[in-house]
Design an enzyme around this catalytic site. Structure first.
Site, mmCIF file in Angstrom:
data_model
loop_
_atom_site.group_PDB
_atom_site.id
_atom_site.type_symbol
_atom_site.label_atom_id
_atom_site.label_comp_id
_atom_site.label_asym_id
_atom_site.label_seq_id
_atom_site.Cartn_x
_atom_site.Cartn_y
_atom_site.Cartn_z
ATOM 1 N N TYR A 54 -30.573 -4.174 15.556
ATOM 2 C CA TYR A 54 -30.534 -4.372 14.393
ATOM 3 C C TYR A 54 -30.858 -3.129 13.599
ATOM 4 O O TYR A 54 -30.521 -3.149 12.319
ATOM 5 C CB TYR A 54 -31.233 -5.724 13.937
ATOM 6 C CG TYR A 54 -32.613 -5.649 14.441
ATOM 7 C CD1 TYR A 54 -33.657 -4.885 13.446
ATOM 8 C CD2 TYR A 54 -32.986 -6.505 15.236
ATOM 9 C CE1 TYR A 54 -34.961 -5.095 13.872
ATOM 10 C CE2 TYR A 54 -34.336 -6.317 15.536
ATOM 11 C CZ TYR A 54 -35.455 -5.706 14.846
ATOM 12 O OH TYR A 54 -36.599 -5.696 15.299
ATOM 13 N N LYS A 99 -24.582 -6.939 -6.209
ATOM 14 C CA LYS A 99 -25.220 -5.951 -7.093
ATOM 15 C C LYS A 99 -26.519 -6.769 -7.366
ATOM 16 O O LYS A 99 -26.324 -7.831 -8.085
ATOM 17 C CB LYS A 99 -24.473 -5.497 -8.163
ATOM 18 C CG LYS A 99 -23.080 -4.822 -7.854
ATOM 19 C CD LYS A 99 -22.429 -4.301 -8.924
ATOM 20 C CE LYS A 99 -21.082 -3.565 -8.541
ATOM 21 N NZ LYS A 99 -20.318 -3.112 -9.590
#
Length: 316
Positions: A54, A99
């Site tokens: 990861y 966002k």
């Protein structure tokens, strides 16, 4: 044993927006991932190479944030998905990209999208082609534009760069590998990746595969043919960058690889071969591979061709 690797709220900077003004400056983005993968081998071996690293996933997403310039989050999400499936043994991805400071009048914590995608059929059974750590670490320093991948092999660097939006030309002497790479580029809808079979070691005074001042960047990884270096320098545009890594003589002494010592660089030889370029970074020694387990002895160079001199100005 199929399990999930969960990454919550990775925050990174990216250029994503409909307007040019919004893309001009990086803005904060957040990403959540659920990655379905086979964990049985790692559970038995306890080796990082047998599972999805990861840390590398985080590194790759951040690299995309540095290099991508997208009008829509949908485009950035597709780039992330393509890289995850191509470079990691992942069967399914659930993605939430958003966002954190969207340019809207209303107050909102975030605006984004969710995608649930299984591994594409054309990748089933294929092994991930992970780019070199050196390229991943320096991708933000590779100028956008046309890139030449020399001795591309199966195309791990060419595919990676094409997925990031570079216009890539890949060359290799192995006709079968070049054919397979062309087929893969077509399957993955990468018209910005072109390939050519070239005998890089033929005796000749003419090298049409290296047109002068053509490339914004040239990538050469784990290949050495010393007569090519002057051609590589000439083929770079002014301000173009050469990214080069290959084995040093220490790797032959320690591991007897490559099979002949002539295929290895002497100490500081790479600096001498590229003395016409400005060195941006150089490191020679023991380096981790992209498996995160083994190490090799290599020389790593990032160097830039000088800009064209400014024309003399006439006195006022």
């Amino acid at each position: 044993m199929v399990g999930k690797i969960v990454i919550e709220r990775l925050e990174f900077q990216g250029r994503c927006g409909v307007t040019r003004e919004e893309r001009h400056r990086p803005q904060p983005l957040a990403l959540d991932l659920e990655l379905d993968c086979d964990m049985s081998s790692a559970a038995a071996s306890e080796k990082l190479a047998d599972t999805v690293d990861y840390a590398k996933v985080l590194e790759r997403v951040e690299a995309l944030g540095h290099t991508e310039d997208c009008a829509l989050l949908e485009r950035l999400a597709e780039r992330i998905l393509a890289v995850l499936f191509e470079e990691f043994p992942i069967e399914r991805v659930r993605l939430w990209l958003r966002k954190l400071a969207p340019p809207v009048a209303q107050t909102t914590a975030s605006v984004g999208l969710r995608i649930d995608r299984i591994r594409p059929a054309y990748l089933i059974g294929s092994q991930p082609l992970t780019p070199s750590r050196f390229l991943l670490q320096n991708i933000h320093r590779v100028p956008k534009g046309r890139v030449l991948d020399v001795a591309c092999g199966k195309g791990r660097h060419a595919l990676y760069l094409a997925n990031l939006g570079f216009d890539v030309e890949a060359i290799d002497r192995d006709a079968e590998a070049v054919f397979d790479l062309a087929s893969t580029a077509k399957q993955r809808n990468l018209p910005n990746l072109t390939v050519q079979t070239v005998d890089l070691e033929r005796a000749t005074d003419d090298r049409p595969e290296f047109p002068a001042n053509r490339y914004d960047a040239i990538v050469v990884c784990f290949y050495l043919h010393r007569p090519l270096f002057s051609w590589l320098v000439d083929a770079l545009k002014p301000n173009g960058v050469l990214l080069y890594e290959t084995f040093t003589i220490d790797n032959y002494r320690r591991h007897r690889h490559p099979r002949r010592w002539e295929f290895c660089l002497a100490h500081n030889e790479l600096l001498r071969l590229t003395s016409a370029l400005q060195v941006l970074s150089y490191d020679e020694g023991e380096h981790a591979t992209n498996s995160g387990v083994d190490t090799v002895f290599t020389a790593q160079l990032l160097a830039r061709k000088a800009a064209l001199p400014e024309p003399d100005r006439e006195p006022a």
